[in-house]
Design a protein around this motif. Structure first.
Motif, PDB file in Angstrom:
ATOM      1  N   UNK A   1       3.093  -6.512 -13.757  1.00  0.00           N
ATOM      2  CA  UNK A   1       3.429  -5.401 -14.650  1.00  0.00           C
ATOM      3  C   UNK A   1       2.240  -4.491 -14.941  1.00  0.00           C
ATOM      4  N   UNK A   2       1.069  -5.083 -15.114  1.00  0.00           N
ATOM      5  CA  UNK A   2      -0.088  -4.265 -15.450  1.00  0.00           C
ATOM      6  C   UNK A   2      -0.388  -3.213 -14.399  1.00  0.00           C
ATOM      7  N   UNK A   3      -0.347  -3.597 -13.140  1.00  0.00           N
ATOM      8  CA  UNK A   3      -0.618  -2.655 -12.062  1.00  0.00           C
ATOM      9  C   UNK A   3       0.457  -1.586 -11.963  1.00  0.00           C
ATOM     10  N   UNK A   4       1.712  -2.022 -12.003  1.00  0.00           N
ATOM     11  CA  UNK A   4       2.819  -1.074 -11.869  1.00  0.00           C
ATOM     12  C   UNK A   4       2.864  -0.092 -13.040  1.00  0.00           C
ATOM     13  N   UNK A   5       2.797  -0.600 -14.246  1.00  0.00           N
ATOM     14  CA  UNK A   5       2.967   0.275 -15.410  1.00  0.00           C
ATOM     15  C   UNK A   5       1.834   1.286 -15.521  1.00  0.00           C
TER      16      UNK A   5
ATOM     17  N   UNK B   1      10.810  -6.361  -4.398  1.00  0.00           N
ATOM     18  CA  UNK B   1       9.755  -5.751  -5.213  1.00  0.00           C
ATOM     19  C   UNK B   1       8.394  -6.330  -4.847  1.00  0.00           C
ATOM     20  N   UNK B   2       8.349  -7.635  -4.610  1.00  0.00           N
ATOM     21  CA  UNK B   2       7.077  -8.266  -4.259  1.00  0.00           C
ATOM     22  C   UNK B   2       6.604  -7.814  -2.885  1.00  0.00           C
ATOM     23  N   UNK B   3       7.538  -7.592  -1.964  1.00  0.00           N
ATOM     24  CA  UNK B   3       7.177  -7.204  -0.600  1.00  0.00           C
ATOM     25  C   UNK B   3       6.522  -5.831  -0.547  1.00  0.00           C
ATOM     26  N   UNK B   4       6.916  -4.935  -1.439  1.00  0.00           N
ATOM     27  CA  UNK B   4       6.392  -3.559  -1.390  1.00  0.00           C
ATOM     28  C   UNK B   4       5.365  -3.299  -2.478  1.00  0.00           C
ATOM     29  N   UNK B   5       4.975  -4.329  -3.222  1.00  0.00           N
ATOM     30  CA  UNK B   5       4.109  -4.141  -4.369  1.00  0.00           C
ATOM     31  C   UNK B   5       2.631  -4.053  -4.048  1.00  0.00           C
ATOM     32  N   UNK B   6       1.813  -3.900  -5.090  1.00  0.00           N
ATOM     33  CA  UNK B   6       0.386  -3.613  -4.913  1.00  0.00           C
ATOM     34  C   UNK B   6      -0.498  -4.836  -4.732  1.00  0.00           C
ATOM     35  N   UNK B   7       0.055  -6.037  -4.980  1.00  0.00           N
ATOM     36  CA  UNK B   7      -0.799  -7.225  -5.007  1.00  0.00           C
ATOM     37  C   UNK B   7       0.038  -8.443  -4.662  1.00  0.00           C
ATOM     38  N   UNK B   8      -0.521  -9.336  -3.899  1.00  0.00           N
ATOM     39  CA  UNK B   8       0.188 -10.533  -3.479  1.00  0.00           C
ATOM     40  C   UNK B   8       0.681 -11.339  -4.678  1.00  0.00           C
TER      41      UNK B   8
ATOM     42  N   UNK C   1      -2.656   4.163  -1.456  1.00  0.00           N
ATOM     43  CA  UNK C   1      -3.300   4.265  -2.770  1.00  0.00           C
ATOM     44  C   UNK C   1      -3.419   2.868  -3.378  1.00  0.00           C
ATOM     45  N   UNK C   2      -4.217   1.993  -2.760  1.00  0.00           N
ATOM     46  CA  UNK C   2      -4.289   0.610  -3.244  1.00  0.00           C
ATOM     47  C   UNK C   2      -4.847   0.524  -4.654  1.00  0.00           C
ATOM     48  N   UNK C   3      -4.552  -0.594  -5.284  1.00  0.00           N
ATOM     49  CA  UNK C   3      -5.059  -0.818  -6.638  1.00  0.00           C
ATOM     50  C   UNK C   3      -6.587  -0.801  -6.620  1.00  0.00           C
ATOM     51  N   UNK C   4      -7.162  -0.169  -7.626  1.00  0.00           N
ATOM     52  CA  UNK C   4      -8.614  -0.106  -7.732  1.00  0.00           C
ATOM     53  C   UNK C   4      -9.161  -1.459  -8.188  1.00  0.00           C
ATOM     54  N   UNK C   5     -10.458  -1.627  -8.042  1.00  0.00           N
ATOM     55  CA  UNK C   5     -11.085  -2.877  -8.477  1.00  0.00           C
ATOM     56  C   UNK C   5     -10.876  -3.102  -9.967  1.00  0.00           C
ATOM     57  N   UNK C   6     -10.954  -2.015 -10.748  1.00  0.00           N
ATOM     58  CA  UNK C   6     -10.747  -2.137 -12.194  1.00  0.00           C
ATOM     59  C   UNK C   6      -9.306  -2.555 -12.499  1.00  0.00           C
TER      60      UNK C   6
ATOM     61  N   UNK D   1      -8.935  -6.231 -11.591  1.00  0.00           N
ATOM     62  CA  UNK D   1      -9.596  -7.084 -12.584  1.00  0.00           C
ATOM     63  C   UNK D   1      -8.742  -7.208 -13.837  1.00  0.00           C
ATOM     64  N   UNK D   2      -8.161  -6.095 -14.277  1.00  0.00           N
ATOM     65  CA  UNK D   2      -7.316  -6.123 -15.465  1.00  0.00           C
ATOM     66  C   UNK D   2      -6.076  -6.985 -15.237  1.00  0.00           C
ATOM     67  N   UNK D   3      -5.508  -6.896 -14.026  1.00  0.00           N
ATOM     68  CA  UNK D   3      -4.331  -7.703 -13.715  1.00  0.00           C
ATOM     69  C   UNK D   3      -4.682  -9.186 -13.668  1.00  0.00           C
ATOM     70  N   UNK D   4      -5.818  -9.525 -13.083  1.00  0.00           N
ATOM     71  CA  UNK D   4      -6.244 -10.932 -13.030  1.00  0.00           C
ATOM     72  C   UNK D   4      -6.450 -11.479 -14.438  1.00  0.00           C
TER      73      UNK D   4
END
Length: 226
Positions: free
Chosen positions: A127-131, A44-51, A192-197, A200-203
């Protein structure tokens, strides 16, 4: 795909897999991930949106201090090699999920339960990015369909509607699609990478989680789809 021997990923051999499996079993707690679960988590981490750094995912895998420095170095080296092999295997279409085995009336059978549990926990680490993306983009939900079907069938995820158990053939078909699913999901996040917003929400969510680190650990699974 044609690849030379130098291009082929260096994955754990059978003896290394057995060694890591024995260690994880010997130090397992009630909700600990075993080898199949660790592979699902790292997948899941290998294919996910953020390190996700090892400092973040290792606590999901290791729950006891090492007996000595040599043991610690060996286990960490095996986990690092397993982690590195996943993306390399996906790159050359050589990925296969590590599955558990259960006893049935018909004899031993492969089970995706542990792998799906680990995959779910891997998604929970971001979770925030995925959900948010799963709720807003049906394409990602569709890509994950076979993995979701396995996870619901195994009781890892709760379905919104009544879910009929997969037949043996349907289960095997979903299993066979896992490598393609991971490749497609990885490509999705690249295109379709995660947007800056979103980042920021995930951080901010990670920062809030770190403030609660002193609280008793909670078992996390099944939160990535509603």
């Amino acid at each position: 795909m044609n690849t030379s021997s130098n291009d082929w990923p260096s994955s754990l051999d059978d003896s290394e897999l057995d060694e890591l499996d024995r260690y994880l079993r010997a130090h397992a707690e009630d909700d600990s991930l075993l080898l199949d679960g660790v592979h699902g988590l790292l997948s899941a981490l290998a294919v996910g949106p953020m390190l996700v750094t090892p400092e973040e995912w290792l606590p999901e895998v290791l729950h006891h201090p090492f007996a000595d420095e040599d043991e610690g170095n060996r286990v960490l080296a095996l986990l690092a090699k397993l982690n590195d092999s996943i993306e390399a295997e996906l790159d050359v279409d050589a990925y296969e999920p590590i599955l558990g085995e259960i006893d049935t009336d018909m004899g031993p059978a492969l089970s995706a339960a542990g792998w799906c549990e680990g995959f779910s926990r891997g998604i929970d680490l971001r979770a925030g990015l995925w959900e948010k993306r799963l709720a807003e983009d049906p394409e990602l939900m569709e890509l994950l369909g076979p993995v979701m079907a396995l996870a619901v069938d195994e009781g890892i995820l709760n379905a919104d509607a009544e879910f009929e158990k997969l037949s043996d053939d349907e289960y095997d078909e979903c299993l066979s699609q896992v490598p393609a699913v991971l490749g497609a999901v990885s490509q999705y996040w690249q295109e379709h990478p995660a947007t800056e917003a979103e980042l920021d929400a995930q951080v901010q969510a990670l920062a809030a989680d770190s403030e609660e680190a002193a609280a008793p650990p909670r078992h996390r699974s099944g939160h990535w789809v509603h």
